[in-house]
Design a protein around this motif. Structure first.
Motif, PDB file in Angstrom:
ATOM      1  N   LEU A  71      33.384 -13.830  46.815  1.00 52.35           N
ATOM      2  CA  LEU A  71      31.903 -13.096  46.829  1.00 52.35           C
ATOM      3  C   LEU A  71      32.197 -11.961  48.658  1.00 52.35           C
ATOM      4  O   LEU A  71      32.069 -10.947  47.776  1.00 52.35           O
ATOM      5  CB  LEU A  71      30.980 -13.883  47.337  1.00 52.35           C
ATOM      6  CG  LEU A  71      29.758 -14.396  46.461  1.00 52.35           C
ATOM      7  CD1 LEU A  71      29.073 -15.414  46.226  1.00 52.35           C
ATOM      8  CD2 LEU A  71      29.281 -13.667  44.760  1.00 52.35           C
ATOM      9  N   MET A  72      33.048 -12.113  48.930  1.00 55.79           N
ATOM     10  CA  MET A  72      33.179 -11.583  50.428  1.00 55.79           C
ATOM     11  C   MET A  72      34.318 -10.678  49.488  1.00 55.79           C
ATOM     12  O   MET A  72      34.795  -9.301  49.776  1.00 55.79           O
ATOM     13  CB  MET A  72      34.019 -12.169  51.420  1.00 55.79           C
ATOM     14  CG  MET A  72      33.095 -12.394  52.574  1.00 55.79           C
ATOM     15  SD  MET A  72      33.134 -14.646  54.221  1.00 55.79           S
ATOM     16  CE  MET A  72      34.194 -12.775  54.583  1.00 55.79           C
ATOM     17  N   LYS A  73      35.466 -11.318  49.291  1.00 59.07           N
ATOM     18  CA  LYS A  73      36.593 -10.397  48.577  1.00 59.07           C
ATOM     19  C   LYS A  73      36.323  -9.721  47.622  1.00 59.07           C
ATOM     20  O   LYS A  73      36.227  -8.240  47.258  1.00 59.07           O
ATOM     21  CB  LYS A  73      37.625 -11.472  48.068  1.00 59.07           C
ATOM     22  CG  LYS A  73      38.555 -11.053  47.762  1.00 59.07           C
ATOM     23  CD  LYS A  73      39.425  -9.912  49.264  1.00 59.07           C
ATOM     24  CE  LYS A  73      40.294  -8.938  48.345  1.00 59.07           C
ATOM     25  NZ  LYS A  73      41.293  -8.395  49.983  1.00 59.07           N
ATOM     26  N   GLU A  94      32.738  -8.409  47.372  1.00 60.41           N
ATOM     27  CA  GLU A  94      32.570  -7.045  48.201  1.00 60.41           C
ATOM     28  C   GLU A  94      33.174  -5.792  48.275  1.00 60.41           C
ATOM     29  O   GLU A  94      32.941  -4.683  48.467  1.00 60.41           O
ATOM     30  CB  GLU A  94      31.785  -7.678  49.457  1.00 60.41           C
ATOM     31  CG  GLU A  94      30.252  -6.930  50.010  1.00 60.41           C
ATOM     32  CD  GLU A  94      29.626  -6.744  48.644  1.00 60.41           C
ATOM     33  OE1 GLU A  94      28.875  -8.032  48.484  1.00 60.41           O
ATOM     34  OE2 GLU A  94      28.949  -5.044  48.846  1.00 60.41           O
ATOM     35  N   GLU A  95      34.265  -6.618  48.946  1.00 58.92           N
ATOM     36  CA  GLU A  95      35.456  -5.459  49.925  1.00 58.92           C
ATOM     37  C   GLU A  95      35.847  -4.596  48.094  1.00 58.92           C
ATOM     38  O   GLU A  95      36.660  -3.161  48.167  1.00 58.92           O
ATOM     39  CB  GLU A  95      35.929  -6.076  50.878  1.00 58.92           C
ATOM     40  CG  GLU A  95      37.516  -5.303  50.693  1.00 58.92           C
ATOM     41  CD  GLU A  95      38.400  -5.497  52.679  1.00 58.92           C
ATOM     42  OE1 GLU A  95      37.557  -6.332  53.697  1.00 58.92           O
ATOM     43  OE2 GLU A  95      39.254  -6.621  52.286  1.00 58.92           O
TER      44      GLU A  95
END
Lengths: 178, 300
Positions: A75-77, A79-80
């Motif tokens: 999810l972090m990737k 978002e990026e």
């Protein structure tokens, strides 16, 4: 010899225009023109294929993390990558998958609905990035429980929005004109 | 004749004046305790529009009271707060110890009305899983933070690591913006690992302040309810229901007038909306607090 009057000139020009139009139509249907049209179709198919390949490549890190079960990192990737391609439908589809896996059902439904709005091919069987089965399962799993929650009257605008999104997905899965 | 015109004019003016003014609610003033995230001034700025909106919709007078997390339970009882806006762990404390009733749960970030905690390490540090944490220095968020302390403390315990004995050292940053300090603490190499809330990681990546590639998420908790509005046990059920309904019907377009300006309520409050969860949705957090021996289930 008398010059033709305006009425005759008008009819002559209409007749000439019709002949020219017919000629254009005949030429347009010639093999050369058909080749040109085929070239256009080829370009469109190439662009479509290139888009699919590009998306799979651009979002590959997210898919790899998801395959390893590292939902939070995926999810972090995502978002990026979303900073570079905001609103991209394939990114929203991946987000829906990850959120569903994390147990955030309402947010997953919202992401899937946004993805299908951006690219209706996701609910088409045989389309390159089709996700029809998982969307169908999502709708079947959540529609009835949410309908009951809404009938209880204990919910607010969030639940009503989720129901709208589920109904939208249900309608896209059914297909056809409405 | 002129007298009739004058009286007609006066009636018209008074009607217009009445139509333009919003009647102020009267009756008792109910206190709403808002848990400070970073500072009192930030809390006032964030929640004044929401409080004004609630006054208008509920038809009652409210007083906004910023409260430090550690003082919340004591002040809730002593100052007789009618309503409380707290993190989900403090909600459990108020519910279990003082019979506070759940009203609505705040939505923010990609998990909506829920959130999660993560254990992060700097990429390239060699720390890849929880077993690698033994003998390392770990930075936690504030002690009563569900997604910045409890979730990670519980994750460690569940994986056979006792933070009290197996870490070389653990700490909590001073002052405000603790969650960001925790993340930067690992980013700049001052600490080996950190307890980072999923929401802060998401927001910092969205703002471009950190990159997802800078960190390894070595463990992540299940999702559990986020910040919560509750009502004291003695608040009139009708009033509590109006309060709850007003929260649940908030949309991003809802505005309220503050100092002559129309302010978007949700935007000012840093919230995406409110959701109607049930008390049983908090059971996952109860289980965490019990395992970690934290309030309201702490035993000595």
């Amino acid at each position: 010899m008398n010059l033709p009057d305006r009425f005759t000139l008008f009819h002559l020009s209409v007749a000439v225009g019709a002949v020219v139009g017919c000629l254009l139509l005949v030429l347009g249907a010639s093999p050369a023109s058909q080749a040109r049209t085929g070239q256009g179709q080829l370009e469109r198919d190439l662009a479509r294929r290139a888009r699919v390949e590009f998306l799979l490549d651009a979002y590959a890190p997210v898919q790899q993390l998801a395959d390893q079960g590292r939902v939070q990192q995926a999810l972090m990737k995502l978002e990026e990558i979303g900073r570079r391609y905001p609103g991209e439908a394939y990114g929203l589809l991946l987000k829906g998958r990850l959120l569903a896996e994390a147990g955030a059902a309402d947010q997953a439904i919202a992401a899937y609905a946004a993805a299908v709005r951006g690219n209706p091919d996701f609910v088409e069987d045989g389309a390159p990035l089709a996700a029809r089965d998982e969307i169908e399962q999502l709708v079947n799993r959540h529609l009835e429980p949410l309908r009951r929650r809404l009938a209880d009257g204990a919910t607010g605008i969030s639940a009503r929005r989720t129901m709208e999104q589920l109904r939208y997905l249900q309608s896209r899965l059914a297909g056809g004109c409405e | 004749m002129s007298l009739r015109f004058v009286s007609l004019f006066l009636i018209l003016v008074s009607l217009l004046a009445f139509g333009c003014s919003t009647p102020e609610p009267d009756g008792p003033v109910y206190k709403i305790g808002y848990m400070n995230c970073n500072s009192e001034s930030e809390t006032l700025q964030r929640f004044t529009p929401l409080t004004r909106y609630l006054e208008k919709e509920v038809g009652a007078r409210f007083e906004l009271i910023p409260v430090d997390t550690q003082d919340f339970e004591e002040r809730f009882v002593r100052e007789k707060f009618a309503f409380a806006h707290t993190n989900s762990l403090i909600y459990l404390v108020l519910h279990e110890d003082h019979k506070a009733r759940l009203l609505a749960t705040e939505k923010r970030g990609q998990f909506g009305a829920r959130t999660a905690g993560a254990v992060i390490a700097r990429k390239g540090s060699g720390i890849r899983n929880l077993a690698d944490l033994k003998g390392k220095r770990m930075l936690f968020g504030p002690q009563l933070a569900p997604s910045g302390f409890l979730a990670q403390y519980d994750l460690l315990l569940q994986n056979g690591i006792d933070p009290e004995t197996d870490l070389a050292l653990y700490g909590i940053p001073h002052g405000s913006y603790k969650h960001e300090k925790v993340i930067y603490g690992v980013y700049f190499g001052a600490w080996d690992v950190a307890a980072a809330p999923a929401l802060d990681l998401e927001l910092m990546i969205r703002d471009g302040r950190i990159s997802a590639d800078d960190f390894n998420v070595i463990a992540q908790s299940e999702i559990f309810p986020y910040c919560t509005f509750s009502a004291a046990a003695d608040v009139d059920p009708g009033l509590a229901e109006r309060f709850r309904r007003a929260l649940l019907e908030l949309t991003p377009e809802t505005t309220v007038e503050i100092d002559g300006e129309q302010v978007r309520v949700l935007r000012s409050t840093w919230v995406d909306g409110y959701e109607a969860l049930t008390d049983s949705d908090y059971d996952i957090l109860r289980a965490m607090a019990r395992r970690a021996n934290m309030p309201p289930y702490q035993k000595f």
